[in-house]
Design a protein around this motif. Structure first.
Motif, PDB file in Angstrom:
ATOM      1  N   PRO A  27       0.876  -1.055   0.162  1.00 42.05           N
ATOM      2  CA  PRO A  27       0.032   0.022   0.135  1.00 42.05           C
ATOM      3  C   PRO A  27       0.849   1.194  -0.051  1.00 42.05           C
ATOM      4  O   PRO A  27       1.641   1.388   0.842  1.00 42.05           O
ATOM      5  CB  PRO A  27      -0.717  -0.074   1.206  1.00 42.05           C
ATOM      6  N   LEU A  28       0.507   2.173  -0.824  1.00 45.14           N
ATOM      7  CA  LEU A  28       1.229   3.404  -0.980  1.00 45.14           C
ATOM      8  C   LEU A  28       0.518   4.637  -0.289  1.00 45.14           C
ATOM      9  O   LEU A  28      -0.729   4.613  -0.199  1.00 45.14           O
ATOM     10  CB  LEU A  28       1.523   3.691  -2.481  1.00 45.14           C
ATOM     11  N   GLN A  29       1.114   5.404   0.176  1.00 42.80           N
ATOM     12  CA  GLN A  29       0.907   6.735   0.821  1.00 42.80           C
ATOM     13  C   GLN A  29       0.790   7.627  -0.160  1.00 42.80           C
ATOM     14  O   GLN A  29       1.834   8.479  -0.270  1.00 42.80           O
ATOM     15  CB  GLN A  29       1.622   7.069   2.140  1.00 42.80           C
ATOM     16  N   VAL A  30      -0.272   7.691  -0.819  1.00 44.31           N
ATOM     17  CA  VAL A  30      -0.607   8.709  -1.781  1.00 44.31           C
ATOM     18  C   VAL A  30      -0.832  10.084  -1.259  1.00 44.31           C
ATOM     19  O   VAL A  30      -0.448  11.247  -1.608  1.00 44.31           O
ATOM     20  CB  VAL A  30      -1.737   8.308  -2.662  1.00 44.31           C
ATOM     21  N   LYS A  31      -1.698  10.228  -0.122  1.00 41.08           N
ATOM     22  CA  LYS A  31      -2.130  11.601   0.512  1.00 41.08           C
ATOM     23  C   LYS A  31      -1.258  11.448   1.862  1.00 41.08           C
ATOM     24  O   LYS A  31      -1.713  10.860   2.709  1.00 41.08           O
ATOM     25  CB  LYS A  31      -3.682  11.684   0.705  1.00 41.08           C
ATOM     26  N   ARG A  32      -0.513  12.555   1.953  1.00 37.41           N
ATOM     27  CA  ARG A  32       0.226  12.640   3.258  1.00 37.41           C
ATOM     28  C   ARG A  32      -0.692  13.389   4.182  1.00 37.41           C
ATOM     29  O   ARG A  32      -1.246  14.395   3.856  1.00 37.41           O
ATOM     30  CB  ARG A  32       1.612  13.249   2.899  1.00 37.41           C
ATOM     31  N   PRO A  33      -0.655  12.970   5.567  1.00 37.91           N
ATOM     32  CA  PRO A  33      -1.151  13.766   6.476  1.00 37.91           C
ATOM     33  C   PRO A  33      -0.504  15.256   6.844  1.00 37.91           C
ATOM     34  O   PRO A  33       0.711  15.272   6.571  1.00 37.91           O
ATOM     35  CB  PRO A  33      -1.096  12.884   7.804  1.00 37.91           C
ATOM     36  N   GLU A  34      -1.446  16.079   6.842  1.00 33.33           N
ATOM     37  CA  GLU A  34      -0.947  17.522   7.144  1.00 33.33           C
ATOM     38  C   GLU A  34      -0.341  17.585   8.378  1.00 33.33           C
ATOM     39  O   GLU A  34      -0.830  16.916   9.591  1.00 33.33           O
ATOM     40  CB  GLU A  34      -2.092  18.444   6.927  1.00 33.33           C
TER      41      GLU A  34
END
Length: 172
Positions: A161-168
């Protein structure tokens, strides 16, 4: 320093070195056998080139490790019989390994080989043995990069699984 001074090739191997070299040779013999089988199943020309390089590397590792063991009075593990070449068309479709399956397996095997090289390097007190396995490690690293690049280019890589949206980031 006594027995552990001078030419490293004149120093005795300790039990960890013997076990590591013996196991590495045995693993290389197993890898050679399945690389040869995979070569019979592979259809992609780039994959076949990498398999040829892996076969050559496995043969070199077997030769050098078995020589090291024999020179130190240790009997190496027996070799497996060579696999005869087979035409891809002669292998039934349901029994055939696919190119993506082969690429995934050789990537995994190369990764495990890096760990094995690191382990022997870390436990060695003979500089020649550490250097030998550093050479194997460098070669496996280069082959691993080629396998990864090929798998990406051909669309065979199944990423985790890729982290596409990084947490702010939260400022405190």
């Amino acid at each position: 320093m006594g027995i552990l001074s001078g030419n490293p090739k004149d120093e005795p191997m300790h039990y960890g070195e013997i076990s590591g070299v013996w196991q590495f040779s045995l693993a290389a013999k197993g890898s050679l056998s399945f690389y040869q089988a995979f070569l019979n199943h592979a259809g992609d020309k780039d994959l076949r080139k990498i398999l040829d390089a892996l076969i050559d590397q496995a043969k070199l590792e077997i030769k050098e490790c078995d020589t090291l063991l024999t020179d130190n009075g240790i009997a190496p593990a027996p070799a497996l019989p060579e696999r005869p070449p087979v035409k891809l068309e002669d292998i039934p479709v349901g029994a055939r390994f696919t190119d993506p399956e082969i690429a995934a397996k050789i990537a995994s095997d190369t990764s495990l080989g890096l760990v094995a090289c690191s382990q022997v390097m870390g436990q060695s007190i003979r500089e020649d043995i550490g250097a030998l396995f550093a050479k194997y490690h460098a070669t496996k690293t280069a082959l691993g990069v080629k396998i990864l690049q090929m798998s990406k280019e051909k669309g065979w890589l199944i990423p985790p699984p890729l982290q596409v949206k990084r947490p702010e980031a939260v400022e405190v």
